[in-house]
Design an enzyme around this catalytic site. Structure first.
Site, short mmCIF file in Angstrom:
data_model
loop_
_atom_site.label_atom_id
_atom_site.label_comp_id
_atom_site.label_asym_id
_atom_site.label_seq_id
_atom_site.Cartn_x
_atom_site.Cartn_y
_atom_site.Cartn_z
N GLU A 164 0.84 -1.20 0.00
CA GLU A 164 0.00 0.00 0.00
C GLU A 164 0.88 1.25 0.00
O GLU A 164 1.48 1.60 1.01
CB GLU A 164 -0.91 0.00 1.24
CG GLU A 164 -1.75 1.26 1.36
CD GLU A 164 -2.49 1.37 2.70
OE1 GLU A 164 -2.74 0.35 3.36
OE2 GLU A 164 -2.80 2.52 3.08
N ARG A 198 0.24 10.43 -0.13
CA ARG A 198 0.50 11.50 0.83
C ARG A 198 1.66 12.37 0.42
O ARG A 198 2.02 13.30 1.13
CB ARG A 198 0.86 10.91 2.20
CG ARG A 198 -0.29 10.27 2.86
CD ARG A 198 0.11 9.71 4.21
NE ARG A 198 -0.84 8.68 4.54
CZ ARG A 198 -0.82 7.95 5.63
NH1 ARG A 198 0.13 8.14 6.51
NH2 ARG A 198 -1.74 7.04 5.84
N THR A 257 -4.57 6.00 1.44
CA THR A 257 -4.98 7.40 1.62
C THR A 257 -5.84 7.89 0.44
O THR A 257 -5.72 9.03 0.00
CB THR A 257 -3.75 8.31 1.86
OG1 THR A 257 -2.81 7.65 2.71
CG2 THR A 257 -4.15 9.60 2.57
N LYS A 279 -11.10 -1.75 6.70
CA LYS A 279 -9.93 -1.37 7.50
C LYS A 279 -10.45 -0.71 8.77
O LYS A 279 -11.36 0.13 8.72
CB LYS A 279 -9.10 -0.40 6.68
CG LYS A 279 -8.11 0.45 7.46
CD LYS A 279 -7.22 1.22 6.50
CE LYS A 279 -6.54 2.40 7.19
NZ LYS A 279 -5.35 2.89 6.50
C1 3PG Z 1 -1.55 5.12 8.36
O1 3PG Z 1 -2.46 5.21 7.55
O2 3PG Z 1 -0.76 6.04 8.64
C2 3PG Z 1 -1.42 3.82 8.96
O3 3PG Z 1 -2.44 3.62 9.81
C3 3PG Z 1 -0.10 3.57 9.59
O4 3PG Z 1 -0.17 3.70 10.94
P1 3PG Z 1 1.12 3.32 11.76
O5 3PG Z 1 2.19 4.27 11.35
O6 3PG Z 1 0.69 3.50 13.19
O7 3PG Z 1 1.44 1.90 11.42
#
Ligand code: 3PG
Length: 208
Positions: A43, A47, A71, A131
């Site tokens: 994934e 961002r 995202t 999710k």
């Molecule tokens: C995110 O979308 O940033 C994820 O949930 C990752 O979260 P984490 O950095 O706590 O694994």
């Protein structure tokens, strides 16, 4: 993989790495490092300005990987992700518009939810693989156990605050098929080009 389903995305490995890439040059060696460690469902989050180009590079140069976009927050994100070669989408929340946009462009979607009402909205739109975000912050394993009653037909990918240490407790729950986390691709490993470390982290994860 063609016509991937959300279920297939969740069942491929116990962990979906949540990846943030600031440098296009990191995309391909990073993806190869994860694949070498046994993780191929990747994934890449939308961002950073380079995210779509990174997805495109992985889709083109790392055929063993299955690259998805994270995202995804809008119809435009879904369209851009599909154009770049993403094979699945992950969203931090759920709107019917994003759900429909992913269907329109043929992307399997893992929509994000954090409350019972959001789960019900996702179910109304036909999504049963979800999710749970932000998982640890929003109740973690206890929340998932509570949801297993009314939402007996939903399978979750908890993400947010998940670590190699707490992942086993989450994965042991019958309504959890996989977890998501950013720990497999640390920023410093990317910056240093330490691909061997990313392969090691993937290997440790694969054996969860
Ligand atoms: C995110 O979308 O940033 C994820 O949930 C990752 O979260 P984490 O950095 O706590 O694994």
């Amino acid at each position: 993989m063609k016509n991937l389903t959300a279920l297939q995305v969740m069942q491929d490995a116990p962990v979906i790495p949540v990846i943030v890439l600031n440098d296009l040059a990191h995309a391909v060696p990073m993806a190869r490092a994860l694949v070498a460690g046994g993780i191929r469902m990747l994934e890449v989050t939308l961002r950073t300005p380079q995210a779509l180009a990174c997805i495109e590079a992985i889709a083109r140069d790392v055929p063993e990987a299955v690259v998805g976009a994270g995202t995804v927050r809008s119809r435009a994100d879904a369209q851009a992700a599909a154009m770049a070669g993403a094979q699945f989408a992950v969203s931090p929340g759920f709107t019917p518009a994003v759900g429909q946009a992913c269907r329109d462009v043929g992307l399997a979607l893992l929509p994000g939810v954090a409350t019972g009402s959001e789960i019900m909205q996702a179910l109304e739109s036909g999504f049963t693989e979800l999710k749970f975000f932000p998982a640890l912050q929003a109740g973690g394993a206890a929340m998932l156990k509570a949801w297993s009653g009314p939402f007996f037909d939903v399978r979750f990918c908890p993400t947010g605050g998940v670590t190699l240490q707490n992942a086993p407790d989450l994965l042991a729950l019958p309504n959890v098929l996989c977890v998501g986390g950013s720990w497999l691709v640390p920023f410093d490993a990317l910056a240093q080009g330490d691909w061997a470390r990313i392969t090691e982290l993937a290997r440790a994860t694969k054996n969860l």
